[in-house]
Design an enzyme around this catalytic site. Structure first.
Site, PDB file in Angstrom:
ATOM      1  N   ARG A 157       6.141 -30.015  10.896  1.00 49.84           N
ATOM      2  CA  ARG A 157       7.208 -28.998  10.910  1.00 49.84           C
ATOM      3  C   ARG A 157       7.658 -28.772  12.349  1.00 49.84           C
ATOM      4  NH1 ARG A 157       6.068 -26.205   6.042  1.00 49.84           N
ATOM      5  NH2 ARG A 157       8.204 -25.491   5.970  1.00 49.84           N
ATOM      6  N   GLN A 162      13.390 -31.709  11.454  1.00 49.56           N
ATOM      7  CA  GLN A 162      13.996 -30.756  10.515  1.00 49.56           C
ATOM      8  C   GLN A 162      14.801 -31.457   9.415  1.00 49.56           C
ATOM      9  OE1 GLN A 162      16.018 -27.916  12.989  1.00 49.56           O
ATOM     10  NE2 GLN A 162      14.287 -26.527  12.997  1.00 49.56           N
ATOM     11  N   ASP A 165      12.444 -32.536   6.629  1.00 55.87           N
ATOM     12  CA  ASP A 165      11.453 -31.545   6.213  1.00 55.87           C
ATOM     13  C   ASP A 165      11.710 -31.116   4.766  1.00 55.87           C
ATOM     14  OD1 ASP A 165       9.749 -29.450   5.884  1.00 55.87           O
ATOM     15  OD2 ASP A 165      10.272 -28.415   7.735  1.00 55.87           O
ATOM     16  N   SER A 168      10.662 -27.574   3.665  1.00 53.71           N
ATOM     17  CA  SER A 168      11.630 -26.521   3.978  1.00 53.71           C
ATOM     18  C   SER A 168      12.825 -26.572   3.031  1.00 53.71           C
ATOM     19  CB  SER A 168      12.130 -26.642   5.422  1.00 53.71           C
ATOM     20  OG  SER A 168      11.118 -26.245   6.308  1.00 53.71           O
ATOM     21  N   TYR A 263       1.996 -22.007  11.477  1.00 52.96           N
ATOM     22  CA  TYR A 263       1.564 -21.557  10.161  1.00 52.96           C
ATOM     23  C   TYR A 263       0.750 -20.273  10.279  1.00 52.96           C
ATOM     24  CZ  TYR A 263       3.103 -25.686   7.649  1.00 52.96           C
ATOM     25  OH  TYR A 263       3.870 -26.656   7.075  1.00 52.96           O
TER      26      TYR A 263
HETATM   27  N1  LIG Z   1      10.140 -25.909  13.601  1.00 54.30           N
HETATM   28  C1  LIG Z   1      10.558 -26.193  12.426  1.00 54.30           C
HETATM   29  O1  LIG Z   1      11.389 -27.022  12.287  1.00 54.30           O
HETATM   30  C2  LIG Z   1      10.005 -25.494  11.228  1.00 54.30           C
HETATM   31  C3  LIG Z   1      10.492 -25.811   9.981  1.00 54.30           C
HETATM   32  C4  LIG Z   1       9.956 -25.155   8.867  1.00 54.30           C
HETATM   33  C5  LIG Z   1       8.959 -24.221   9.022  1.00 54.30           C
HETATM   34  N2  LIG Z   1       8.536 -23.936  10.250  1.00 54.30           N
HETATM   35  C6  LIG Z   1       7.504 -22.920  10.437  1.00 54.30           C
HETATM   36  O2  LIG Z   1       6.401 -23.264   9.676  1.00 54.30           O
HETATM   37  C7  LIG Z   1       5.740 -22.069   9.295  1.00 54.30           C
HETATM   38  C8  LIG Z   1       5.457 -22.069   7.836  1.00 54.30           C
HETATM   39  O3  LIG Z   1       6.635 -21.941   7.105  1.00 54.30           O
HETATM   40  P1  LIG Z   1       6.553 -21.960   5.541  1.00 54.30           P
HETATM   41  O4  LIG Z   1       7.843 -21.542   5.016  1.00 54.30           O
HETATM   42  O5  LIG Z   1       5.997 -23.261   5.072  1.00 54.30           O
HETATM   43  O6  LIG Z   1       5.468 -20.820   5.288  1.00 54.30           O
HETATM   44  P2  LIG Z   1       4.374 -20.764   4.150  1.00 54.30           P
HETATM   45  O7  LIG Z   1       5.059 -21.069   2.861  1.00 54.30           O
HETATM   46  O8  LIG Z   1       3.179 -21.539   4.525  1.00 54.30           O
HETATM   47  O9  LIG Z   1       3.964 -19.209   4.180  1.00 54.30           O
HETATM   48  C9  LIG Z   1       4.900 -18.203   3.855  1.00 54.30           C
HETATM   49  C10 LIG Z   1       4.759 -17.009   4.738  1.00 54.30           C
HETATM   50  O10 LIG Z   1       3.681 -16.193   4.293  1.00 54.30           O
HETATM   51  C11 LIG Z   1       3.201 -15.493   5.412  1.00 54.30           C
HETATM   52  N3  LIG Z   1       1.893 -14.887   5.109  1.00 54.30           N
HETATM   53  C12 LIG Z   1       0.682 -15.482   5.045  1.00 54.30           C
HETATM   54  N4  LIG Z   1      -0.267 -14.573   4.765  1.00 54.30           N
HETATM   55  C13 LIG Z   1       0.359 -13.376   4.629  1.00 54.30           C
HETATM   56  C14 LIG Z   1      -0.068 -12.064   4.329  1.00 54.30           C
HETATM   57  N5  LIG Z   1      -1.353 -11.763   4.137  1.00 54.30           N
HETATM   58  N6  LIG Z   1       0.860 -11.082   4.280  1.00 54.30           N
HETATM   59  C15 LIG Z   1       2.172 -11.351   4.476  1.00 54.30           C
HETATM   60  N7  LIG Z   1       2.637 -12.569   4.767  1.00 54.30           N
HETATM   61  C16 LIG Z   1       1.745 -13.581   4.846  1.00 54.30           C
HETATM   62  C17 LIG Z   1       3.194 -16.551   6.479  1.00 54.30           C
HETATM   63  O11 LIG Z   1       3.147 -15.977   7.777  1.00 54.30           O
HETATM   64  C18 LIG Z   1       4.480 -17.296   6.208  1.00 54.30           C
HETATM   65  O12 LIG Z   1       5.552 -16.781   6.968  1.00 54.30           O
HETATM   66  C19 LIG Z   1       6.627 -20.938   9.733  1.00 54.30           C
HETATM   67  O13 LIG Z   1       6.153 -20.478  10.949  1.00 54.30           O
HETATM   68  C20 LIG Z   1       7.951 -21.567   9.926  1.00 54.30           C
HETATM   69  O14 LIG Z   1       8.761 -20.894  10.849  1.00 54.30           O
HETATM   70  C21 LIG Z   1       9.001 -24.571  11.371  1.00 54.30           C
END
Ligand SMILES: NC(=O)c1ccc[n+]([C@@H]2O[C@H](COP(=O)([O-])OP(=O)(O)OC[C@H]3O[C@@H](n4cnc5c(N)ncnc54)[C@H](O)[C@@H]3O)[C@@H](O)[C@H]2O)c1
Length: 496
Positions: A157, A162, A165, A168, A263
């Protein structure tokens, strides 16, 4: 260093393949066939390549064969694939391609009585969601076939990736669909309205988890006019909620949820208790809860308990996007739509598949972009798999995505060099956030408030003086004055 390996169908071609691999120049695209089978996983309506995706791969030089009917559930008929340049064939031919592209990991085909992997040719390349940690037996089967496997769920990620991905792309669709399904099961509007028939309050939506799905849900619910609140353990996610017009909620415990690679990490017992106390209060107020809280590789934390659900208003709706990982809501039935004490529970685990044309289109784009990026050579399919690489580079993306090469299990990928340590943004205290909220007023509201006050004031003044100067309208009617008062009164109620 490993080299991307490609496959031919005749007896002579493998020899040529070997020579090409040894010379590190790869295999000409035109000698390779990409196969797109129909997905056989129950209720799966997506397809790995759209007709536009077929066109892109043919432009890259590949031959493409598509199983008859593979795109039907996504509204891509065989004719569209044929027009795009694909050949339509039966499942056995398609799975025997040099490169097989799929959505769901290969599985047993009950209609044919054989596993999809068994129908693949030896040393083929497979691109699909795989989840290698969860399915070691599948990895063993693929290893016996000497397969090369790119797992769409393992694409790092990072910014450079992107476009490929798929996690996403699919999470974005799931977030949107969660709101659409919630709206469909909810008995009122999402937006507040003032109508001749009465004033309608806006729906209140709580979103737990501000990852891709949670933020997509927040954006969609805001666009439909709901009041949206968001909670996450990561300060960055709270900021993103705010930028979407949602109200970020916080607990008064300083603990960052930032784990490795952006994450989330598992939170302390104290934090979870504080968070659940917050949710218990919110459940009595909100109409809809959409929960998306996930910890990679772990069971999703239970954050909404049965008593919390029972405290919600009759007719409320909860959508548990973490259902596949066990669920955030105690009363969710994974995969099902159910009702518990008047609260509708949406526990579907296949939301992207419920918007198949959209998800197939985006998934297909992810696959074609990935293929182009990992093999940028104009004529030959070839990629390097390195065990030492820098964070955020294409080498990182290639090594992260390739979970098996020529039958050798490469999962998990080693850590990249220069792995950034998450520097969590300074989180604000509840008091700071409240002060900020009080001082904030959206530009639209600010403009509308000022405009309505000025307009109202001016109209009242003008009416009282029997003169609307700028429009040169003469007004002698007290009903008109009452009307103006009423409009200004309702606008001010709506705005506050
Ligand atoms: N750089 C990039 O291109 C890119 C692309 C996609 C995602 N990301 C990052 O990857 C990470 C994961 O994204 P995702 O959509 O797969 O997340 P995910 O589906 O793994 O998790 C969903 C959300 O649940 C939250 N969470 C976990 N435990 C929790 C709790 N107890 N209470 C409340 N919230 C809680 C997490 O912080 C996360 O934001 C994020 O930081 C996102 O910004 C980066």
């Amino acid at each position: 260093m490993y080299h991307g390996k490609i496959h031919f169908s005749s007896v002579l071609i493998p020899c040529l393949c070997l020579c090409l691999c040894l010379s590190c120049s790869g295999i000409p695209y035109k000698q390779l066939t990409v196969g797109v089978p129909k997905e056989i996983f129950q209720n799966e309506r997506r397809v790995a390549l759209s007709p536009a995706g077929v066109q892109a791969l043919i432009k890259q030089g590949f031959n493409v064969i598509v199983e008859s009917g593979a795109g039907e559930p996504s509204k891509f008929p065989d004719e569209q694939y044929a027009q795009a340049g694909a050949t339509i064939k039966e499942v056995k031919d398609v799975l025997a391609s040099d490169v097989v592209v799929k959505v769901r990991a290969p599985t047993f085909n009950p209609a044919l009585g054989v596993h999809e992997v068994e129908m693949m040719k030896e040393a083929a390349t497979l691109i699909s969601f795989i989840y290698p940690a969860q399915y070691p037996e599948l990895m063993d089967m693929l290893s016996q076939k000497k397969a090369t496997v790119l797992a769409m769920d393992q694409v790092p990620r990072v910014t450079i990736a992107q476009g490929f991905d798929a996690l996403s792309s699919m999470a974005n669709i799931a977030g949107y669909k969660a709101v659409v399904l919630a709206a469909n099961s909810f008995g009122r509007f999402f937006t507040g309205q003032i109508t001749a028939a009465g004033k309608v309050p806006p729906a209140k939506v709580l979103i737990i988890g501000g990852g891709v799905a949670g933020l997509a849900a927040a954006g969609s619910a805001r666009a439909m006019g709901a009041i949206v609140r968001g909670f996450d353990t990561r300060a960055a996610a709270l900021e993103q909620f705010k930028s979407l017009g949602a109200e970020p909620l916080e607990v008064n415990i300083k603990e960052s949820g930032e784990g490795q690679g952006g994450y989330a990490k598992e939170m302390s017992k104290e934090f979870l208790e504080a968070e659940m106390k917050l949710f218990a209060k919110q459940c009595q107020d909100v109409d809809i809860v959409i929960s998306t809280a996930l910890i990679p590789g772990k069971r999703a934390p239970i954050l909404i308990t049965k008593p919390m659900v029972e405290s919600m208003k009759d007719g409320s709706v909860v959508v548990d996007l973490a259902a596949e990982a066990g669920g955030n809501i105690e009363t969710t039935v994974p995969g099902e739509l159910s009702v518990h004490k008047g609260v509708t529970h949406i526990g579907y685990t296949d939301l992207p598949s419920r918007l198949p044309t959209q998800s197939s289109t985006l998934y297909s784009n992810n696959i074609t972009k990935l293929l182009r990026a990992i093999s940028p050579d104009k004529d030959n399919f070839y990629f390097d798999v390195k065990d030492t690489f820098d964070y955020g580079t294409m080498d990182h993306v290639v090594r992260g995505s390739i979970v098996m090469q020529n039958g050798k299990n490469l999962f998990p990928a080693p850590q990249p060099n220069n792995l950034p340590t998450a520097a969590p943004p300074k989180s604000k205290t509840v008091q700071e956030l409240e002060a900020q909220k009080a001082s904030q007023i959206s530009p639209f509201k600010a403009t509308l408030t000022t405009a309505s006050m000025y307009t109202g004031g001016y109209l009242i003044y003008a009416t009282r003086h029997n003169s609307l100067i700028s429009t040169h309208i003469r007004v002698n009617n007290t009903t008109f004055t009452k009307c103006i008062f009423t409009i200004v009164y309702y606008i001010s109620i709506y705005l506050h």
